[in-house]
Write a protein that holds these residues in place. Structure first.
Motif, PDB file in Angstrom:
ATOM      1  N   LEU A   1      -1.024  -5.056 -12.876  1.00 17.93           N
ATOM      2  CA  LEU A   1      -0.284  -4.162 -13.778  1.00 17.93           C
ATOM      3  C   LEU A   1       1.119  -4.659 -14.091  1.00 17.93           C
ATOM      4  O   LEU A   1       1.547  -4.766 -15.241  1.00 17.93           O
ATOM      5  N   ARG A   2       1.870  -5.033 -13.088  1.00 27.72           N
ATOM      6  CA  ARG A   2       3.272  -5.409 -13.293  1.00 27.72           C
ATOM      7  C   ARG A   2       3.374  -6.817 -13.879  1.00 27.72           C
ATOM      8  O   ARG A   2       4.213  -7.085 -14.733  1.00 27.72           O
ATOM      9  N   ALA A   3       2.489  -7.697 -13.463  1.00 27.22           N
ATOM     10  CA  ALA A   3       2.509  -9.067 -14.005  1.00 27.22           C
ATOM     11  C   ALA A   3       2.195  -9.028 -15.493  1.00 27.22           C
ATOM     12  O   ALA A   3       2.825  -9.725 -16.294  1.00 27.22           O
TER      13      ALA A   3
ATOM     14  N   ILE B   1      -6.548  -0.232   4.655  1.00 25.59           N
ATOM     15  CA  ILE B   1      -6.033   1.135   4.902  1.00 25.59           C
ATOM     16  C   ILE B   1      -6.101   1.481   6.387  1.00 25.59           C
ATOM     17  O   ILE B   1      -6.148   2.658   6.773  1.00 25.59           O
ATOM     18  N   ASP B   2      -6.065   0.462   7.248  1.00 25.80           N
ATOM     19  CA  ASP B   2      -6.160   0.709   8.691  1.00 25.80           C
ATOM     20  C   ASP B   2      -5.071   1.655   9.203  1.00 25.80           C
ATOM     21  O   ASP B   2      -5.306   2.469  10.111  1.00 25.80           O
ATOM     22  N   GLN B   3      -3.877   1.596   8.618  1.00 28.73           N
ATOM     23  CA  GLN B   3      -2.789   2.462   9.088  1.00 28.73           C
ATOM     24  C   GLN B   3      -3.044   3.921   8.710  1.00 28.73           C
ATOM     25  O   GLN B   3      -2.708   4.834   9.458  1.00 28.73           O
ATOM     26  N   HIS B   4      -3.647   4.130   7.535  1.00 31.61           N
ATOM     27  CA  HIS B   4      -4.008   5.501   7.138  1.00 31.61           C
ATOM     28  C   HIS B   4      -4.966   6.081   8.187  1.00 31.61           C
ATOM     29  O   HIS B   4      -4.822   7.211   8.636  1.00 31.61           O
TER      30      HIS B   4
ATOM     31  N   ALA C   1       7.342   9.273 -13.089  1.00 34.77           N
ATOM     32  CA  ALA C   1       6.917   8.181 -12.204  1.00 34.77           C
ATOM     33  C   ALA C   1       5.436   8.273 -11.862  1.00 34.77           C
ATOM     34  O   ALA C   1       4.991   9.238 -11.214  1.00 34.77           O
ATOM     35  N   LYS C   2       4.690   7.230 -12.245  1.00 37.37           N
ATOM     36  CA  LYS C   2       3.254   7.149 -11.918  1.00 37.37           C
ATOM     37  C   LYS C   2       3.050   7.291 -10.409  1.00 37.37           C
ATOM     38  O   LYS C   2       2.228   8.079  -9.949  1.00 37.37           O
ATOM     39  N   ASN C   3       3.825   6.574  -9.628  1.00 35.62           N
ATOM     40  CA  ASN C   3       3.582   6.531  -8.184  1.00 35.62           C
ATOM     41  C   ASN C   3       4.140   7.732  -7.434  1.00 35.62           C
ATOM     42  O   ASN C   3       3.984   7.829  -6.221  1.00 35.62           O
TER      43      ASN C   3
ATOM     44  N   PRO D   1       5.776  -0.383   7.207  1.00 31.98           N
ATOM     45  CA  PRO D   1       5.939   0.702   6.236  1.00 31.98           C
ATOM     46  C   PRO D   1       4.832   0.611   5.187  1.00 31.98           C
ATOM     47  O   PRO D   1       4.644  -0.440   4.572  1.00 31.98           O
ATOM     48  N   THR D   2       4.072   1.682   5.003  1.00 33.35           N
ATOM     49  CA  THR D   2       3.030   1.725   3.970  1.00 33.35           C
ATOM     50  C   THR D   2       3.265   2.963   3.118  1.00 33.35           C
ATOM     51  O   THR D   2       3.340   4.082   3.641  1.00 33.35           O
ATOM     52  N   VAL D   3       3.368   2.763   1.802  1.00 34.21           N
ATOM     53  CA  VAL D   3       3.705   3.873   0.896  1.00 34.21           C
ATOM     54  C   VAL D   3       2.591   4.912   0.896  1.00 34.21           C
ATOM     55  O   VAL D   3       2.805   6.078   1.249  1.00 34.21           O
ATOM     56  N   THR D   4       1.376   4.520   0.514  1.00 34.95           N
ATOM     57  CA  THR D   4       0.303   5.521   0.451  1.00 34.95           C
ATOM     58  C   THR D   4      -0.136   5.942   1.847  1.00 34.95           C
ATOM     59  O   THR D   4      -0.615   7.066   2.038  1.00 34.95           O
ATOM     60  N   GLY D   5       0.060   5.067   2.845  1.00 35.46           N
ATOM     61  CA  GLY D   5      -0.249   5.484   4.219  1.00 35.46           C
ATOM     62  C   GLY D   5       0.666   6.610   4.649  1.00 35.46           C
ATOM     63  O   GLY D   5       0.220   7.642   5.189  1.00 35.46           O
TER      64      GLY D   5
ATOM     65  N   THR E   1       8.647  -5.094  -4.648  1.00 31.51           N
ATOM     66  CA  THR E   1       7.620  -6.065  -5.046  1.00 31.51           C
ATOM     67  C   THR E   1       7.145  -5.775  -6.468  1.00 31.51           C
ATOM     68  O   THR E   1       6.772  -6.703  -7.196  1.00 31.51           O
ATOM     69  N   ASP E   2       7.200  -4.521  -6.882  1.00 33.74           N
ATOM     70  CA  ASP E   2       6.736  -4.162  -8.231  1.00 33.74           C
ATOM     71  C   ASP E   2       7.681  -4.655  -9.319  1.00 33.74           C
ATOM     72  O   ASP E   2       7.377  -4.515 -10.502  1.00 33.74           O
ATOM     73  N   MET E   3       8.836  -5.243  -8.914  1.00 34.62           N
ATOM     74  CA  MET E   3       9.768  -5.809  -9.899  1.00 34.62           C
ATOM     75  C   MET E   3       9.865  -7.327  -9.762  1.00 34.62           C
ATOM     76  O   MET E   3      10.668  -7.976 -10.443  1.00 34.62           O
TER      77      MET E   3
ATOM     78  N   THR F   1       6.986 -10.959   0.016  1.00 33.77           N
ATOM     79  CA  THR F   1       6.618 -10.726   1.419  1.00 33.77           C
ATOM     80  C   THR F   1       5.651  -9.557   1.582  1.00 33.77           C
ATOM     81  O   THR F   1       5.150  -9.332   2.674  1.00 33.77           O
ATOM     82  N   ILE F   2       5.377  -8.790   0.533  1.00 31.06           N
ATOM     83  CA  ILE F   2       4.553  -7.593   0.684  1.00 31.06           C
ATOM     84  C   ILE F   2       3.075  -7.895   0.444  1.00 31.06           C
ATOM     85  O   ILE F   2       2.224  -7.528   1.256  1.00 31.06           O
ATOM     86  N   PHE F   3       2.758  -8.572  -0.632  1.00 32.93           N
ATOM     87  CA  PHE F   3       1.348  -8.851  -0.948  1.00 32.93           C
ATOM     88  C   PHE F   3       1.079 -10.342  -0.942  1.00 32.93           C
ATOM     89  O   PHE F   3       1.956 -11.142  -1.271  1.00 32.93           O
TER      90      PHE F   3
HETATM   91  C1  EPZ Z   1       2.092   1.289  -3.095  1.00 31.59           C
HETATM   92  O1  EPZ Z   1       0.882   0.635  -2.797  1.00 31.59           O
HETATM   93  C2  EPZ Z   1       2.226   1.295  -4.615  1.00 31.59           C
HETATM   94  N1  EPZ Z   1       1.111   2.060  -5.184  1.00 31.59           N
HETATM   95  C3  EPZ Z   1       2.210  -0.142  -5.139  1.00 31.59           C
HETATM   96  O2  EPZ Z   1       2.431  -0.089  -6.540  1.00 31.59           O
HETATM   97  C4  EPZ Z   1       3.375  -0.901  -4.495  1.00 31.59           C
HETATM   98  O3  EPZ Z   1       3.339  -2.250  -4.931  1.00 31.59           O
HETATM   99  C5  EPZ Z   1       3.236  -0.828  -2.976  1.00 31.59           C
HETATM  100  O4  EPZ Z   1       3.194   0.549  -2.545  1.00 31.59           O
HETATM  101  C6  EPZ Z   1       4.393  -1.501  -2.250  1.00 31.59           C
HETATM  102  O5  EPZ Z   1       5.598  -0.945  -2.638  1.00 31.59           O
HETATM  103  C7  EPZ Z   1       1.199   3.412  -5.216  1.00 31.59           C
HETATM  104  O6  EPZ Z   1       2.170   4.014  -4.759  1.00 31.59           O
HETATM  105  C8  EPZ Z   1       0.055   4.141  -5.848  1.00 31.59           C
HETATM  106  P1  EPZ Z   1       1.532  -0.356   0.952  1.00 31.59           P
HETATM  107  P2  EPZ Z   1       0.277   0.738  -1.291  1.00 31.59           P
HETATM  108  O7  EPZ Z   1       0.521   0.400   1.734  1.00 31.59           O
HETATM  109  O8  EPZ Z   1       0.630   2.024  -0.679  1.00 31.59           O
HETATM  110  C9  EPZ Z   1      -0.100  -3.486   4.161  1.00 31.59           C
HETATM  111  C10 EPZ Z   1       1.950  -0.470  -8.767  1.00 31.59           C
HETATM  112  O9  EPZ Z   1       2.169  -1.495  -9.402  1.00 31.59           O
HETATM  113  N2  EPZ Z   1      -0.931  -2.381   4.671  1.00 31.59           N
HETATM  114  O10 EPZ Z   1       2.952   0.090   0.984  1.00 31.59           O
HETATM  115  O11 EPZ Z   1      -1.164   0.361  -1.383  1.00 31.59           O
HETATM  116  C11 EPZ Z   1      -0.485  -3.916   2.755  1.00 31.59           C
HETATM  117  O12 EPZ Z   1      -1.537  -4.868   2.808  1.00 31.59           O
HETATM  118  C12 EPZ Z   1       1.367  -0.553  -7.382  1.00 31.59           C
HETATM  119  O13 EPZ Z   1       2.235   0.688  -9.158  1.00 31.59           O
HETATM  120  C13 EPZ Z   1      -1.774  -2.602   5.760  1.00 31.59           C
HETATM  121  O14 EPZ Z   1      -1.857  -3.706   6.287  1.00 31.59           O
HETATM  122  O15 EPZ Z   1       1.073  -0.423  -0.556  1.00 31.59           O
HETATM  123  C14 EPZ Z   1       0.799  -4.496   2.221  1.00 31.59           C
HETATM  124  O16 EPZ Z   1       0.927  -5.829   2.683  1.00 31.59           O
HETATM  125  C15 EPZ Z   1       0.892  -1.949  -7.071  1.00 31.59           C
HETATM  126  N3  EPZ Z   1      -2.528  -1.564   6.235  1.00 31.59           N
HETATM  127  C16 EPZ Z   1       1.885  -3.662   2.888  1.00 31.59           C
HETATM  128  O17 EPZ Z   1       1.252  -3.021   4.003  1.00 31.59           O
HETATM  129  C17 EPZ Z   1      -2.480  -0.311   5.675  1.00 31.59           C
HETATM  130  O18 EPZ Z   1      -3.193   0.599   6.164  1.00 31.59           O
HETATM  131  C18 EPZ Z   1       2.486  -2.569   2.012  1.00 31.59           C
HETATM  132  O19 EPZ Z   1       1.423  -1.906   1.381  1.00 31.59           O
HETATM  133  C19 EPZ Z   1      -1.623  -0.102   4.568  1.00 31.59           C
HETATM  134  C20 EPZ Z   1      -0.848  -1.146   4.087  1.00 31.59           C
END
Ligand code: EPZ
Length: 426
Positions: free
Chosen positions: A375-377, A124-127, A22-24, A166-170, A309-311, A331-333
């Protein structure tokens, strides 16, 4: 730039596809190596551009990184500059995942703001809010985040961090910071993706005490230092889902997808079965096929365990051939329908209404030259080409190479007539 050519067919697909790591999961785990002074080894790592970009960033940060796919070793070096420059971060937003580890390990970090990307603003405000709760001083200047630990660069303090969404990378950034912080941290409203659980396993292997990864509340007892690790990465559920959708594009197909973990894809599998796709688990593999017409389904993307959302793009492609109307809500992006105009050029009947796409199935799609900037599109346009009449040329393949290892080889393995044209366009 390369292009991929697909000759569409009505011939059922047969064969097998092996899923890569898994890349992510690999991206945050590679960044977690910054938390330790030992030599770590990752196995089952996919050979992807994003992995190479992360390796380049770790080398910039003083690590000796050997990429020998599917293995990567990361040996400590001396990190003179805990910095992630714009030139590297602009290539891949996930580079922001070095922020938590750097400020936790070195007391300071300078990381370029990732900026937006094709699918949205991606703030990245949540980070940053989480790091401030742990005693960090954060200031932004000229496109960079400057982070400094308490008392002029001291050790982070365990804290309670409550995310607004919920934020994945956050979640991943704060988990890694908390693993070296003094005391206990509680992270609330976490992302629950399988990749978060995997990172929790790594941090536990390194010596932190992580409890609740994969749920919406994670407790972490930080350690004063963390050990290196040796770990095999989980399979890529989004890659697996992409090939599952591809296997459903032509009636009569029967494809074995090796190494797919169904339990990470419940939301997708439920929708595929509602659409009249056969999905059966065979040990650590999944068999996918279709014996009758596709039925329309409605989806709304959401945080895991909701529909990923990636699907979204991949399922939309499948619904272009269903008998009836499907309603797809993202609803995510805020801008994740870039595949829609390309699919319309292939004859799809899709109407966009803000964050909602209404898809009316058609009898067939027509091959065309298409491209996407997500990427996914991009991968979804390849999937569309499988069942389209004539030939489809997908351009800007470098987007696909970020997240899909050996994509044309794997599609060939399931009977798709596909080839890569190197340097097709300047
Ligand atoms: C991760 O991105 C994935 N990337 C994305 O996959 C995936 O689409 C996304 O999670 C949602 O599942 C990696 O894991 C490397 P988020 P991430 O923070 O962490 C908002 C792919 O194709 N938000 O979960 O950047 C944000 O704008 C990629 O592999 C804030 O407002 O996504 C979004 O609407 C594309 N403030 C929502 O939360 C913040 O500080 C979810 O984003 C952080 C996020």
């Amino acid at each position: 730039m390369d292009a991929i050519l697909i000759k569409g067919s009505t011939e059922p697909l047969r064969g097998t596809v092996r899923i890569s790591g898994a890349k992510n999961a690999a991206l945050p785990i590679l960044c977690a190596t910054l938390l330790s002074d030992g030599a770590s080894r990752l196995r089952n790592v996919p050979k992807l551009r994003d992995i190479d970009t992360t390796a380049a960033l770790l080398r910039f940060l003083g690590r000796n990184v050997v990429v020998d796919a599917p293995e990567i070793t990361v040996d400590p070096g001396s990190c003179s500059r805990p910095e992630a420059p714009y030139e590297l971060v602009k290539q891949m937003r996930a580079s922001v995942l070095v922020l938590g580890p750097l400020v936790a390990r070195y007391g300071r970090a300078k990381v370029s703001l990732p900026g937006g990307c094709a699918i949205g603003a991606r703030p990245i405000d949540q980070h940053l809010k989480g790091l401030e709760a742990m005693g960090c001083t954060i200031h932004l200047d000229r496109g960079y985040v400057f982070a400094e630990g308490p008392d002029g660069g001291g050790r982070l303090r365990g804290a309670e961090v409550v995310f607004d969404m919920p934020t994945v990378t956050g979640t991943e950034n704060i988990m890694m910071a908390a693993a070296l912080a003094r005391g206990r941290s509680t992270i609330v409203n976490c992302a629950r993706e399988p990749e978060i659980e995997e990172l929790g396993r790594i941090l536990n292997k390194m010596g932190a005490v992580v409890d609740g990864a994969g749920t919406d509340v994670i407790h972490i007892e930080g350690a004063s230092e963390l050990a290196p690790f040796d770990h095999a990465i989980i399979p890529d559920r989004i890659e697996a889902g992409t090939y599952m959708v591809a296997a459903a594009m032509i009636e009569g197909s029967d494809v074995l997808i090796e190494g797919a973990e169904l339990h990470d894809l419940e939301a997708l599998v439920a929708k595929l079965r509602m659409a009249n796709v056969n999905v059966t688990s065979e040990g650590r593999n999944v068999r996918v096929g279709r014996t009758g017409p596709l039925k329309p389904v409605n989806i709304t993307t959401g945080p895991h365990p909701g529909f990923p959302t990636d699907m979204q793009a991949q399922l939309m492609v499948l619904m272009c051939l269903a008998r009836g109307e499907s309603v797809i809500s993202e609803t995510i992006f805020e801008n994740r329908f870039m595949h829609v105009p390309e699919l319309q050029r292939m004859g799809a009947d899709i109407v966009l209404r803000g964050h909602v796409a209404v898809v009316n199935g058609v009898d067939e799609l027509y091959g065309a030259s298409v491209m996407a900037t997500d990427l996914r599109a991009s991968a979804s346009l390849v999937v569309a080409g499988i069942a389209a009449r004539e030939e489809t040329e997908v351009r800007r393949v470098y987007h696909i190479d970020r997240g899909y290892e050996r994509i044309e080889e794997k599609f060939k393995g399931m009977g798709v007539n596909i080839e890569r044209v190197v340097g097709a366009h300047s």
